[in-house]
Enzyme design. Structure first.
Site, PDB file in Angstrom:
ATOM      1  N   GLY A 152       2.301 -13.278  -6.938  1.00 35.78           N
ATOM      2  CA  GLY A 152       2.354 -12.203  -5.933  1.00 35.78           C
ATOM      3  C   GLY A 152       2.586 -12.624  -4.480  1.00 35.78           C
ATOM      4  O   GLY A 152       2.730 -11.829  -3.816  1.00 35.78           O
TER       5      GLY A 152
ATOM      6  N   ASP B 118      -9.133  -9.119  -3.973  1.00 38.56           N
ATOM      7  CA  ASP B 118      -9.693  -7.727  -4.776  1.00 38.56           C
ATOM      8  C   ASP B 118     -11.016  -8.125  -5.177  1.00 38.56           C
ATOM      9  O   ASP B 118     -11.984  -8.190  -4.641  1.00 38.56           O
ATOM     10  CB  ASP B 118      -8.711  -7.535  -5.667  1.00 38.56           C
ATOM     11  CG  ASP B 118      -8.954  -5.987  -6.605  1.00 38.56           C
ATOM     12  OD1 ASP B 118     -10.196  -5.522  -6.175  1.00 38.56           O
ATOM     13  OD2 ASP B 118      -7.863  -5.414  -7.024  1.00 38.56           O
TER      14      ASP B 118
ATOM     15  N   LYS C 227      -9.515  -5.985  -0.288  1.00 36.99           N
ATOM     16  CA  LYS C 227     -10.048  -4.642  -0.517  1.00 36.99           C
ATOM     17  C   LYS C 227     -11.691  -4.966  -0.257  1.00 36.99           C
ATOM     18  O   LYS C 227     -12.237  -5.538  -1.203  1.00 36.99           O
ATOM     19  CB  LYS C 227     -10.017  -4.186  -2.257  1.00 36.99           C
ATOM     20  CG  LYS C 227      -8.666  -4.010  -2.446  1.00 36.99           C
ATOM     21  CD  LYS C 227      -8.505  -3.510  -3.802  1.00 36.99           C
ATOM     22  CE  LYS C 227      -6.915  -3.069  -4.383  1.00 36.99           C
ATOM     23  NZ  LYS C 227      -6.835  -2.817  -5.476  1.00 36.99           N
TER      24      LYS C 227
ATOM     25  N   PHE D  73      -4.497   0.656  -6.443  1.00 42.06           N
ATOM     26  CA  PHE D  73      -3.764  -0.249  -6.843  1.00 42.06           C
ATOM     27  C   PHE D  73      -2.226   0.012  -6.176  1.00 42.06           C
ATOM     28  O   PHE D  73      -1.505   0.870  -6.285  1.00 42.06           O
ATOM     29  CB  PHE D  73      -3.278  -0.214  -8.443  1.00 42.06           C
ATOM     30  CG  PHE D  73      -2.611  -1.166  -8.876  1.00 42.06           C
ATOM     31  CD1 PHE D  73      -3.378  -2.255  -9.468  1.00 42.06           C
ATOM     32  CD2 PHE D  73      -1.488  -1.255  -9.008  1.00 42.06           C
ATOM     33  CE1 PHE D  73      -2.933  -3.626  -9.997  1.00 42.06           C
ATOM     34  CE2 PHE D  73      -0.784  -2.428  -9.837  1.00 42.06           C
ATOM     35  CZ  PHE D  73      -1.444  -3.759 -10.209  1.00 42.06           C
ATOM     36  N   VAL D  74      -1.951  -1.253  -5.422  1.00 45.67           N
ATOM     37  CA  VAL D  74      -0.742  -1.098  -4.647  1.00 45.67           C
ATOM     38  C   VAL D  74       0.476  -2.144  -4.901  1.00 45.67           C
ATOM     39  O   VAL D  74       0.008  -2.992  -5.938  1.00 45.67           O
ATOM     40  CB  VAL D  74      -1.138  -1.725  -3.136  1.00 45.67           C
ATOM     41  CG1 VAL D  74      -2.039  -0.573  -2.526  1.00 45.67           C
ATOM     42  CG2 VAL D  74      -1.768  -2.935  -2.999  1.00 45.67           C
TER      43      VAL D  74
ATOM     44  N   ARG E 186       8.095  -6.082  -7.099  1.00 50.98           N
ATOM     45  CA  ARG E 186       7.916  -7.112  -6.031  1.00 50.98           C
ATOM     46  C   ARG E 186       8.983  -6.981  -4.761  1.00 50.98           C
ATOM     47  O   ARG E 186       8.699  -7.499  -3.899  1.00 50.98           O
ATOM     48  CB  ARG E 186       8.123  -8.419  -6.775  1.00 50.98           C
ATOM     49  CG  ARG E 186       6.986  -8.825  -7.892  1.00 50.98           C
ATOM     50  CD  ARG E 186       6.770 -10.223  -8.173  1.00 50.98           C
ATOM     51  NE  ARG E 186       6.377 -10.520  -9.378  1.00 50.98           N
ATOM     52  CZ  ARG E 186       5.152 -10.546  -9.748  1.00 50.98           C
ATOM     53  NH1 ARG E 186       4.175 -10.510  -8.669  1.00 50.98           N
ATOM     54  NH2 ARG E 186       4.693 -10.812 -10.748  1.00 50.98           N
TER      55      ARG E 186
HETATM   56  P1  XMP Z   1      -8.606 -10.480  -7.834  1.00 51.84           P
HETATM   57  O1  XMP Z   1      -9.213  -9.552  -8.684  1.00 51.84           O
HETATM   58  O2  XMP Z   1      -8.788 -11.585  -8.897  1.00 51.84           O
HETATM   59  O3  XMP Z   1      -7.098 -10.139  -7.749  1.00 51.84           O
HETATM   60  O4  XMP Z   1      -9.346 -10.907  -6.403  1.00 51.84           O
HETATM   61  C1  XMP Z   1      -6.384 -10.771  -7.187  1.00 51.84           C
HETATM   62  C2  XMP Z   1      -5.074 -11.033  -8.175  1.00 51.84           C
HETATM   63  O5  XMP Z   1      -4.922  -9.578  -8.748  1.00 51.84           O
HETATM   64  C3  XMP Z   1      -3.800  -8.975  -8.656  1.00 51.84           C
HETATM   65  N1  XMP Z   1      -3.920  -7.662  -7.928  1.00 51.84           N
HETATM   66  C4  XMP Z   1      -3.339  -6.716  -7.775  1.00 51.84           C
HETATM   67  N2  XMP Z   1      -2.020  -6.671  -7.815  1.00 51.84           N
HETATM   68  N3  XMP Z   1      -1.772  -4.472  -6.722  1.00 51.84           N
HETATM   69  C5  XMP Z   1      -1.290  -5.841  -7.474  1.00 51.84           C
HETATM   70  O6  XMP Z   1       0.026  -5.555  -7.477  1.00 51.84           O
HETATM   71  C6  XMP Z   1      -3.391  -4.527  -6.652  1.00 51.84           C
HETATM   72  O7  XMP Z   1      -3.800  -3.553  -6.137  1.00 51.84           O
HETATM   73  C7  XMP Z   1      -3.996  -5.652  -6.853  1.00 51.84           C
HETATM   74  N4  XMP Z   1      -5.269  -6.039  -7.046  1.00 51.84           N
HETATM   75  C8  XMP Z   1      -5.242  -7.213  -7.585  1.00 51.84           C
HETATM   76  C9  XMP Z   1      -2.994  -9.963  -7.707  1.00 51.84           C
HETATM   77  O8  XMP Z   1      -1.929 -10.837  -8.514  1.00 51.84           O
HETATM   78  C10 XMP Z   1      -3.929 -10.772  -6.894  1.00 51.84           C
HETATM   79  O9  XMP Z   1      -3.630 -12.109  -6.885  1.00 51.84           O
END
Ligand code: XMP
Length: 180
Positions: A45, A104, A132, A153-154, A166
């Site tokens: 990402g 997130d 977030k 979700f973005v 991407r």
């Molecule tokens: P966490 O929940 O571990 O999330 O903090 C981090 C990884 O989860 C993916 N992620 C997202 N990917 N839209 C996405 O395309 C979203 O809204 C989103 N939220 C989490 C992302 O890869 C991130 O590194």
């Protein structure tokens, strides 16, 4: 706009402007460091954010890449992150900046921070493009944050759904009927 995107959340211009500002903030934080810095970027990402950000960092730096996958296939619910190519990363006694796309729930950063801490860096900080607020437990924080966004979700600017989107130059909200 791509027909799968319901709404643009952050435009291309706003992204670039803020990433440039973050570059200045980070450059300032590492300015007194003659050894430069080591960036550990979280694939996949962070690819676009990383590429744009490092071009605003004028100091000596190394880039290492780790892979964390959380969302296999067609899902927007994390199944828990897995770190897959960590072995080549050398951060001992280095000033390290983790670069990730989004904070997130915090489980990805927590995993990467814990692994890197075990390897004995001199310092460890984190930069994320998006956050977030209120979702990650306290204690899992980023030192540099591009934008706070709603809990939606973005995709785009490196972030994917099922491997796609991407390449969108902006961050946008995926139409809800397209995901599970
Ligand atoms: P966490 O929940 O571990 O999330 O903090 C981090 C990884 O989860 C993916 N992620 C997202 N990917 N839209 C996405 O395309 C979203 O809204 C989103 N939220 C989490 C992302 O890869 C991130 O590194």
């Amino acid at each position: 706009m791509n027909q799968d995107i319901a709404r643009v959340i952050i435009s291309e211009e706003t992204l670039l402007h803020r990433v440039q500002e973050m570059g200045h903030e980070i450059a300032h934080a590492y300015a007194d460091n003659p050894d430069g810095m080591t960036i550990v970027a979280v694939l996949s990402g962070a690819i676009i954010f990383l590429a744009d950000l490092i071009r605003f960092l004028p100091m000596k730096l190394r880039v290492d890449l780790v892979t964390v996958s959380s969302y296999p296939g067609k899902t927007t619910r994390s199944v828990g992150p897995k770190l897959t190519n960590y072995s080549a990363v050398n951060v001992r006694d280095r000033d390290v900046l983790i670069v990730d796309d989004i904070l997130d729930t915090g489980s990805t950063l927590s995993l990467v921070q814990a692994e890197l801490t075990r390897s004995g860096p001199r310092s460890l900080r984190t930069a994320v493009l998006l956050r977030k607020p209120g979702k990650a437990p306290s204690g899992i924080e980023a030192n540099f944050v591009g934008f706070d966004i709603e809990d939606e979700f973005v995709v785009g600017y490196g972030l994917d759904y099922d491997g796609m989107y991407r390449n969108l130059p902006y961050v946008g909200l995926l139409r809800s009927h397209l995901y599970e």
